[in-house]
Design a protein around this motif. Structure first.
Motif, short mmCIF file in Angstrom:
data_model
loop_
_atom_site.label_atom_id
_atom_site.label_comp_id
_atom_site.label_asym_id
_atom_site.label_seq_id
_atom_site.Cartn_x
_atom_site.Cartn_y
_atom_site.Cartn_z
N THR A 187 46.45 58.15 34.51
CA THR A 187 45.48 57.70 35.50
C THR A 187 46.24 57.34 36.76
N ASP A 188 45.52 56.88 37.78
CA ASP A 188 46.21 56.44 39.00
C ASP A 188 46.06 54.94 39.14
N THR A 189 46.74 54.38 40.13
CA THR A 189 46.76 52.93 40.30
C THR A 189 45.38 52.36 40.62
N THR A 190 44.54 53.09 41.37
CA THR A 190 43.24 52.54 41.75
C THR A 190 42.34 52.40 40.53
N ASN A 191 42.33 53.41 39.68
CA ASN A 191 41.50 53.33 38.48
C ASN A 191 42.05 52.31 37.49
N ALA A 192 43.37 52.25 37.37
CA ALA A 192 43.97 51.25 36.48
C ALA A 192 43.58 49.84 36.90
N SER A 193 43.48 49.63 38.22
CA SER A 193 43.19 48.29 38.73
C SER A 193 41.76 47.85 38.42
N ARG A 194 40.93 48.77 37.91
CA ARG A 194 39.53 48.43 37.61
C ARG A 194 39.29 48.19 36.12
N MET A 196 40.65 45.67 34.26
CA MET A 196 40.85 44.26 33.92
C MET A 196 41.98 44.10 32.89
N LEU A 197 42.87 45.10 32.87
CA LEU A 197 44.03 45.07 31.98
C LEU A 197 45.33 45.31 32.75
N TYR A 198 45.23 45.58 34.06
CA TYR A 198 46.38 46.03 34.85
C TYR A 198 46.79 44.95 35.83
N ASN A 199 48.06 44.62 35.82
CA ASN A 199 48.60 43.61 36.73
C ASN A 199 48.90 44.28 38.07
N ILE A 200 48.11 43.96 39.09
CA ILE A 200 48.23 44.68 40.36
C ILE A 200 49.35 44.13 41.24
N HIS A 201 50.04 43.07 40.79
CA HIS A 201 51.25 42.60 41.47
C HIS A 201 52.47 43.34 40.92
N GLU A 202 52.54 43.41 39.59
CA GLU A 202 53.72 43.98 38.95
C GLU A 202 53.60 45.48 38.72
N GLY A 203 52.37 46.02 38.82
CA GLY A 203 52.17 47.46 38.66
C GLY A 203 52.37 47.93 37.23
N CYS A 204 51.77 47.21 36.27
CA CYS A 204 51.92 47.61 34.86
C CYS A 204 50.75 47.05 34.05
N TRP A 205 50.56 47.62 32.86
CA TRP A 205 49.58 47.06 31.93
C TRP A 205 50.07 45.68 31.52
N ASP A 206 49.16 44.73 31.48
CA ASP A 206 49.55 43.33 31.29
C ASP A 206 49.40 42.92 29.82
N LYS A 207 50.49 42.48 29.24
CA LYS A 207 50.49 42.15 27.81
C LYS A 207 49.58 40.97 27.49
N ASP A 208 49.48 40.00 28.38
CA ASP A 208 48.60 38.85 28.13
C ASP A 208 47.13 39.30 28.06
N LEU A 209 46.75 40.22 28.94
CA LEU A 209 45.37 40.69 28.95
C LEU A 209 45.09 41.61 27.77
N LEU A 210 46.07 42.42 27.40
CA LEU A 210 45.90 43.26 26.21
C LEU A 210 45.73 42.40 24.98
N SER A 211 46.47 41.30 24.92
CA SER A 211 46.34 40.37 23.79
C SER A 211 44.98 39.67 23.80
#
Length: 503
Positions: A187-194, A196-211
């Motif tokens: 996917t791309d960054t814009t879709n990832a940012s929607r 609610m699992l993607y950290n838009i500061h660090e640019g990665c899937w966020d483990k806290d949100l996945l948990s």
């Protein structure tokens, strides 16, 4: 000036929307040469639930693309690249071995996970975490709770996902996976940012949100820049080897297609919903007024941010009046009917069919028509429906001005409903700002094409793209300030009646 090679080539945008899929042929001058559009079925299993059959999405999009290519005799040599823009947040889960989705796609409008979001994200601590990491408000609108619902409610889905046997994607990811023959899950960054699992500061899937949502990371796609190489076409019946080089969520694509490249530039797209985005450059602005902070674009190794206001029901209210209420047969006729009455006669329509988005974020609001008298007729209701789109948009602009500290002087508009002159004039009236409508109002497709063409060198830079933007018409306010205040006050009174209806 276009080279001979560029004049002989085109970029195709796959404009995958909520109610239809389009394939759009765009030349080097940024003109729409032709397009093919195919609608598909909307599925409403229960009140507040909205689904799409993934095969309907696929076949409508592939069918439109195939027809466009055949109609113009195109081949891999005449197509420079393909860009994709898509309905955002809509969630699909499928088996990569068989290619079969485990259930229907859960559409961005669907409210089935409202209670789940309250359960998981009810505490102020969790809400603050989501706000800080994602720039989003905890809501059923986004993909995370939809994935969780599928894992919890489709037989065997959780076990298969935890075993690495299922993939998740928004619609762009699904199309990329299909078009590349199952070789690319991205996917791309814009879709990832929607999601609610993607950290838009660090640019990665966020483990806290996945948990938090209990989602296996193995399901998630690789995240790439919006203008970059995503693979090549490898699908039966299509020319092989066409590069897929541009991907963005439809609203970010529209911001790019409107050439809103500078901080403070703003656009509003009038589609099924309405979505207003302001480019904030490298500034992550945390909203205090119910707006979202999202990724505007990922390009050239840099991330740009935007403030966004989301209106769940924009042009869809016109579809409802046409298809369900049978008040007219052609949406274009609303301009005529709305103009047959001097004003709305005190009638307000709040189209909160799936709750209210920005700046209210009320998952339990429902649609209302207020202010009816014996003298009210269908023209008043039609006018009230169009006015509701403009009122909701004014709510967003007020919030953006407060959050950004920028006084907005004009608004660029696009999307199908922006062709309605009554709506655009009333928008200028109620905003007391100039409304700028470009010659090409289908700017979501244009943005996807520009992103694809920038990656291949079909367009050299943003300045070249900006020169393609042409004004069609500018609307100026013609409404007295006293009436503007009266109408807007009436709107807020009506909104209060619609809030929290389900509870």
């Amino acid at each position: 000036m276009a080279t001979i090679e560029q004049r002989d080539k085109f970029v195709i945008a796959l404009d995958q929307g909520t109610t239809s899929s389009r394939a759009v042929l765009i030349n080097h001058e940024g003109r729409v040469v032709d397009f093919v559009q195919r609608p598909f079925q909307q599925i409403y299993p229960h009140p507040g639930w909205v689904e799409h059959n993934p095969q309907d999405i696929l076949f409508s999009q592939i069918g439109a693309l195939t027809e466009l290519i055949t109609k113009h005799g195109l081949d891999a040599q005449s197509i420079d690249s393909i860009g994709i823009d898509n309905q955002r947040e809509t969630t699909l889960v499928w088996d990569p071995t068989t290619g079969a989705p485990v259930c229907n796609a859960i559409v961005w409008q669907c409210r089935r996970t409202s209670e789940l979001v309250e359960q998981l994200c009810g505490s102020s601590r969790v809400q603050a975490m989501i706000r800080e990491k994602c720039g989003l408000l905890a809501d059923a609108y986004f993909s995370a709770s939809k994935i969780r619902w599928i894992l919890d409610n489709v037989a065997g889905a959780r076990e298969r996902a935890e075993a690495g046997e299922l993939l998740f994607g928004t619609v762009d990811t699904w199309l990329i996976w299909i078009l590349t023959g199952g070789l690319v899950h991205a996917t791309d960054t814009t879709n990832a940012s929607r999601t609610m699992l993607y950290n838009i500061h660090e640019g990665c899937w966020d483990k806290d949100l996945l948990s938090l949502f209990d989602i296996p990371e193995s399901m998630l796609p690789e995240v790439r820049a919006s203008s970059s190489f995503f693979g090549e076409t490898s699908y039966p019946g299509l020319p092989a080897g066409i590069p897929l080089t541009g991907v963005a969520g439809d609203q970010q694509a529209a911001l790019f297609g409107q050439a809103c490249f500078n901080r403070g530039e703003i656009k509003n797209t009038y589609g099924t919903g309405c979505f207003m985005l302001m480019n904030t450059g490298d500034r992550f602005i945390k909203s205090n007024n119910g707006l979202l902070t999202t990724i505007a674009i990922g390009i050239d190794g840099e991330i740009e941010y935007a403030l966004e206001g989301s209106i769940f029901v924009g042009g869809a209210v016109v579809q409802w009046l046409r298809d369900e209420m049978k008040l007219f047969s052609d949406a274009a006729d609303t301009e005529y009917f709305a103009g047959k009455v001097e004003d709305n006669g005190g009638v307000y329509l709040v189209p909160a069919f799936t709750g209210l988005g920005s700046p209210y974020w009320d998952m339990y609001a429902r649609g209302t028509i207020t202010g009816l008298t014996r003298g009210a007729n269908r023209n008043h209701i039609i006018r009230a429906a169009l006015e509701s789109i403009a009122y909701q948009s004014k709510d967003l602009i007020k919030a953006m001005e407060e959050d950004s500290g920028i006084q907005i002087k004009s608004l660029k508009v696009d999307g199908g409903a922006s062709a309605n002159n009554f709506l655009m004039q009333f928008q200028a009236d109620i905003l007391d700002k100039n409304v700028l409508r470009p010659e090409i109002i289908e700017t979501t497709a244009l943005g996807a094409a520009y992103l694809a063409g920038l990656a291949t060198g079909f367009w050299n830079n943003r300045e070249e793209i900006k020169k393609n933007w042409k004004l069609n018409r500018e609307f100026h306010s013609e409404l007295e300030e006293s009436l503007r205040e009266k109408y807007f006050k009436g709107w807020h009174k009506a909104v209060e009646k619609a809030k929290n209806w389900e509870e």
